[in-house]
Design a protein around this motif. Structure first.
Motif, PDB file in Angstrom:
ATOM      1  N   THR A   1      -6.535   5.826  -4.161  1.00 48.54           N
ATOM      2  CA  THR A   1      -6.465   6.876  -3.141  1.00 48.54           C
ATOM      3  C   THR A   1      -5.185   7.691  -3.231  1.00 48.54           C
ATOM      4  O   THR A   1      -5.119   8.795  -2.690  1.00 48.54           O
TER       5      THR A   1
ATOM      6  N   ASN B   1      -2.548  13.130   0.371  1.00 43.45           N
ATOM      7  CA  ASN B   1      -3.302  11.944   0.781  1.00 43.45           C
ATOM      8  C   ASN B   1      -3.643  11.928   2.264  1.00 43.45           C
ATOM      9  O   ASN B   1      -3.709  10.879   2.883  1.00 43.45           O
TER      10      ASN B   1
ATOM     11  N   GLU C   1      -8.328   9.931   3.068  1.00 43.99           N
ATOM     12  CA  GLU C   1      -8.373   8.698   2.302  1.00 43.99           C
ATOM     13  C   GLU C   1      -9.645   8.636   1.468  1.00 43.99           C
ATOM     14  O   GLU C   1     -10.479   7.739   1.615  1.00 43.99           O
TER      15      GLU C   1
END
Length: 283
Positions: free
Chosen positions: A145, A172, A175
């Motif tokens: 991720t 990020n 997710e």
């Protein structure tokens, strides 16, 4: 993270001076990267009344408490690896030393560059980034991720990359479980990696458990889950959502492969995802 003794400048806040004047001016200094510093600051503000905040420094003045001990333990264990990590006994000794001095004030500093000149910590905390590795039809698939994982894979396996999901959100915030497919020839390089560090992060590879005793049907289900990058703890809704995400990316009518990725690999991946979901949707 280390225990220090310093002379306190007279120009600082009276609260700061008073706290650091105790115990022979000793305090625990913790240098953190910006992201971890932000998370730690939020936790301290939420759970501790006695603290002083400066621009890039946060001082926790509270004496011993369970929450304070928990915070120190958390910085050692939760999602972060230790570097340098020479020997488990060394780690245990240093951790116990810190916990034995948990009554001292803690000075959290935001450090842009953890290894800058003048900073020689006993222990430095770095990000632990997990990358799941699955073998699939003559290729390796990495699931992750974090964008740093993508950069590490490109730096290490660039000539072997066959396919990967687009990574538009480098921060990020979402997710999304990304995947990078590499040729099986990259396995020899993967086997030589020993605790790789990249951009002040520790890349932790997670491999499938090989000692499971499963029925043939259970093996088929587990293989289908790994094809989607999922595990046995994911719900039916999560499985369906993952399938729709991947099907949209790889469907021949909607996908736009880059010139470096062939249309045939996209089609093969789409068929794998569809076949896996056919098995899982009946559970």
């Amino acid at each position: 993270m280390q225990i220090k003794t310093k002379l306190v400048p007279k120009a600082l806040s009276p609260h700061y001076t008073h706290a650091l004047s105790k115990k022979n001016n000793q305090f625990i200094e913790v240098c953190l990267d910006p992201l971890l510093y932000k998370k730690t600051s939020y936790y301290v503000k939420k759970h501790f009344a006695e603290h002083v905040k400066f621009k890039h420094t946060l001082i926790l003045l509270e004496t011993e408490s369970l929450k304070k001990t928990y915070l120190l333990n958390r910085l050692f264990y939760a999602k972060y690896a230790l570097h340098p990590f020479h020997h488990p006994d060394t780690f245990k000794t240093l951790l116990q030393k810190i916990l034995d001095h948990a009554h001292l004030p803690i000075v959290f500093k935001e450090c842009q560059t953890p290894h800058s000149a003048g900073y020689r910590p006993i222990l430095a905390l770095v990000h632990r980034i997990e990358v799941n590795v699955v073998y699939m039809q003559s290729r390796l698939v990495f699931y992750y991720t974090n964008f740093i994982a993508r950069e590490f894979l490109h730096a290490t396996f660039a000539p072997y990359i066959l396919l990967e999901t687009p990574f538009k959100d480098k921060s990020n915030k979402r997710e999304f479980l990304h995947e990078t497919h590499v040729h099986i020839d990259a396995l020899s390089i993967l086997m030589t990696l020993r605790i790789p560090h990249f951009k002040h992060a520790y890349i932790h590879f997670i491999y499938p458990t090989q000692t499971l005793y499963l029925t043939k049907q259970e093996e088929i289900i587990l293989r289908a889950l790994r094809t989607l990058g999922l595990g046995v703890m994911h719900s039916k809704e999560q499985i369906k959502q993952r399938y729709l995400e991947l099907a949209k990316l790889y469907h021949p009518d909607t996908s736009t492969p880059s010139s470096i990725y062939s249309q045939s690999i996209y089609k093969q991946r789409f068929l794998e995802v569809a076949e896996a979901y056919e098995i899982l949707k009946c559970l």
